[in-house]
Design a protein around this motif. Structure first.
Motif, PDB file in Angstrom:
ATOM      1  N   SER A  39      45.052  63.299  32.569  1.00 41.30           N
ATOM      2  CA  SER A  39      44.599  64.147  31.761  1.00 41.30           C
ATOM      3  C   SER A  39      43.683  64.945  32.787  1.00 41.30           C
ATOM      4  CB  SER A  39      43.607  63.479  30.908  1.00 41.30           C
ATOM      5  OG  SER A  39      42.674  62.624  31.177  1.00 41.30           O
ATOM      6  N   LEU A  40      43.758  66.333  32.229  1.00 39.17           N
ATOM      7  CA  LEU A  40      42.988  67.181  33.200  1.00 39.17           C
ATOM      8  C   LEU A  40      41.585  67.592  32.653  1.00 39.17           C
ATOM      9  CD1 LEU A  40      45.961  69.501  33.994  1.00 39.17           C
ATOM     10  CD2 LEU A  40      44.958  67.812  35.383  1.00 39.17           C
ATOM     11  N   GLY A  41      40.715  68.029  33.727  1.00 39.57           N
ATOM     12  CA  GLY A  41      39.346  68.464  33.528  1.00 39.57           C
ATOM     13  C   GLY A  41      39.174  69.861  34.313  1.00 39.57           C
ATOM     14  N   ASP A  42      38.370  70.760  33.676  1.00 38.55           N
ATOM     15  CA  ASP A  42      38.125  71.908  34.513  1.00 38.55           C
ATOM     16  C   ASP A  42      36.914  71.707  35.474  1.00 38.55           C
ATOM     17  OD1 ASP A  42      39.340  73.823  32.735  1.00 38.55           O
ATOM     18  OD2 ASP A  42      37.783  73.249  31.119  1.00 38.55           O
ATOM     19  N   ALA A  43      37.389  72.647  36.652  1.00 39.97           N
ATOM     20  CA  ALA A  43      36.497  72.415  37.866  1.00 39.97           C
ATOM     21  C   ALA A  43      35.995  73.890  37.993  1.00 39.97           C
ATOM     22  CB  ALA A  43      37.529  72.544  39.081  1.00 39.97           C
ATOM     23  N   HIS A  44      34.790  74.012  38.290  1.00 36.57           N
ATOM     24  CA  HIS A  44      33.921  75.032  38.483  1.00 36.57           C
ATOM     25  C   HIS A  44      34.668  75.848  39.709  1.00 36.57           C
ATOM     26  CE1 HIS A  44      30.916  77.785  39.788  1.00 36.57           C
ATOM     27  NE2 HIS A  44      30.175  77.687  38.649  1.00 36.57           N
ATOM     28  N   PRO A  45      34.792  77.333  39.471  1.00 40.70           N
ATOM     29  CA  PRO A  45      35.800  77.930  40.581  1.00 40.70           C
ATOM     30  C   PRO A  45      35.318  77.977  41.875  1.00 40.70           C
ATOM     31  CG  PRO A  45      34.830  79.276  38.828  1.00 40.70           C
ATOM     32  CD  PRO A  45      34.512  78.044  38.402  1.00 40.70           C
ATOM     33  N   ASP A  46      33.750  77.849  42.243  1.00 42.97           N
ATOM     34  CA  ASP A  46      33.286  77.941  43.422  1.00 42.97           C
ATOM     35  C   ASP A  46      32.806  76.240  43.903  1.00 42.97           C
ATOM     36  OD1 ASP A  46      33.348  80.596  43.858  1.00 42.97           O
ATOM     37  OD2 ASP A  46      31.514  81.031  42.752  1.00 42.97           O
ATOM     38  N   SER A  47      33.354  75.515  43.208  1.00 39.07           N
ATOM     39  CA  SER A  47      32.944  74.137  43.542  1.00 39.07           C
ATOM     40  C   SER A  47      34.093  73.703  44.639  1.00 39.07           C
ATOM     41  CB  SER A  47      33.292  73.207  42.611  1.00 39.07           C
ATOM     42  OG  SER A  47      34.716  72.881  42.121  1.00 39.07           O
ATOM     43  N   PRO A  48      34.099  72.755  45.366  1.00 41.30           N
ATOM     44  CA  PRO A  48      35.047  72.449  46.336  1.00 41.30           C
ATOM     45  C   PRO A  48      36.342  72.253  45.854  1.00 41.30           C
ATOM     46  CG  PRO A  48      32.881  71.068  47.007  1.00 41.30           C
ATOM     47  CD  PRO A  48      32.732  71.846  45.733  1.00 41.30           C
ATOM     48  N   ALA A  49      36.462  71.526  44.644  1.00 37.58           N
ATOM     49  CA  ALA A  49      37.857  71.252  43.949  1.00 37.58           C
ATOM     50  C   ALA A  49      38.053  72.513  43.657  1.00 37.58           C
ATOM     51  CB  ALA A  49      37.777  70.524  43.135  1.00 37.58           C
ATOM     52  N   GLY A  50      37.243  73.641  43.040  1.00 39.32           N
ATOM     53  CA  GLY A  50      37.884  74.646  42.481  1.00 39.32           C
ATOM     54  C   GLY A  50      38.419  75.586  43.550  1.00 39.32           C
TER      55      GLY A  50
END
Length: 296
Positions: A39-50
């Motif tokens: 399952s997928l979750g949202d990443a903040h666009p400015d986070s490392p993952a984003g």
């Protein structure tokens, strides 16, 4: 499919100096952050993952990562970098290459050392730590390097760990953006080396260097007022030899070294434990027990 599990992290000593290329001691902690690869979750666009997802997933502006299932120890223990590691593992199907990801991180976040990321990648990609008598404590001797500290003394395992509530966490990027006088990297490195020696010698009295490191950062305005007040209260407990906060502002997690188990008097040890817990209660901290019980 098996979940992706990434350990938590803690910088034992070396904050701020390590950003400038200085030394640090870090450790990987359990329980790790658990991510679902299905399952997928949202990443903040400015986070490392984003940022990773935008760059490596066809510039997708709605970056998505494996969904977080188990929150580990919570905020302050490397949740954002764990998210990045999980994103890489889900994208490539294998553990990240440490130095490649570390270099990318330093380019994207030049005000951060990446010491937390390096600790988590190194521990997550090497499965021996959780199943052996080896160490999940690491030294960063200089920029771009990480090494295992092979033996961990009973004194460092007996360090008490306390967590600041999540709603009072200091934001690392905001703290590092503040304008301050530069730190003396050579002086901070000297104190890091003293803690390394204390770990090797297993002499609890040498852990006073924890307080000395915090004092050095307080003198340059880098220890938060909250951390300073908490630390003074911990240091006032009879039997405590040293204490410091960890993370940005030395604010998020507190380590306390006390002369436990050396007096052959359980009543004294119980009294110290009680007084430490009273300090924690006054400041809204949560006791996580001993560092030895948390090591990955």
């Amino acid at each position: 499919m098996r979940p992706i599990v990434v350990p938590g992290k803690l910088i034992l000593i070396g904050e701020y100096g390590v950003v400038e290329g200085g030394r640090a001691l870090t450790c990987a902690l359990k329980p790790g952050y658990e991510f679902s690869s299905e399952s997928l979750g949202d990443a903040h666009p400015d986070s490392p993952a984003g940022r990773f997802a935008r760059r490596f997933r066809d510039q997708d502006q709605t970056a998505r990562i494996p969904a977080l299932r188990g929150t580990g120890l919570g905020l302050g223990f490397g949740s954002s970098t764990a998210e990045l590691v999980a994103c890489v593992m889900a994208s490539t199907g294998e553990a990240p290459e440490l130095h490649e990801l570390w270099s990318w991180f330093r380019e994207e976040f030049p005000n951060m050392s990446g010491a937390d990321l390096a600790t988590q990648v190194f521990a997550a990609s090497t499965g021996v730590f959780a199943a052996s008598a080896g160490s999940s404590v690491f030294r960063i001797p200089q920029k771009g390097q990480i090494q295992i500290v092979p033996e961990i003394s009973s004194s460092v395992r007996s360090l008490r760990v306390f967590r600041t509530p999540a709603d009072r966490k200091q934001k690392t990027h905001e703290d590092l953006a503040l304008r301050r006088e530069p730190v003396s990297v050579s002086e901070l490195d000297r104190l890091v080396l003293r803690l390394e020696n204390a770990i090797a010698s297993d002499r609890i009295e040498e852990f006073r260097v924890l307080s000395e490191f915090a004092n050095e950062l307080r003198a340059t305005g880098r220890e938060s007022a909250f951390s300073s007040a908490v630390r003074r209260d911990f240091e006032s407990v009879d039997g405590v030899v040293g204490a410091k906060g960890c993370g940005a502002g030395l604010h998020d997690v507190f380590l306390v070294a006390a002369d436990f188990d050396t007096r052959n008097d359980s009543k004294i040890d119980t009294k110290i434990e009680h007084e430490l817990n009273q300090v924690a209660l006054r400041h809204g901290l949560h006791s996580l027990g001993t560092l030895g019980g948390l090591l990955w």
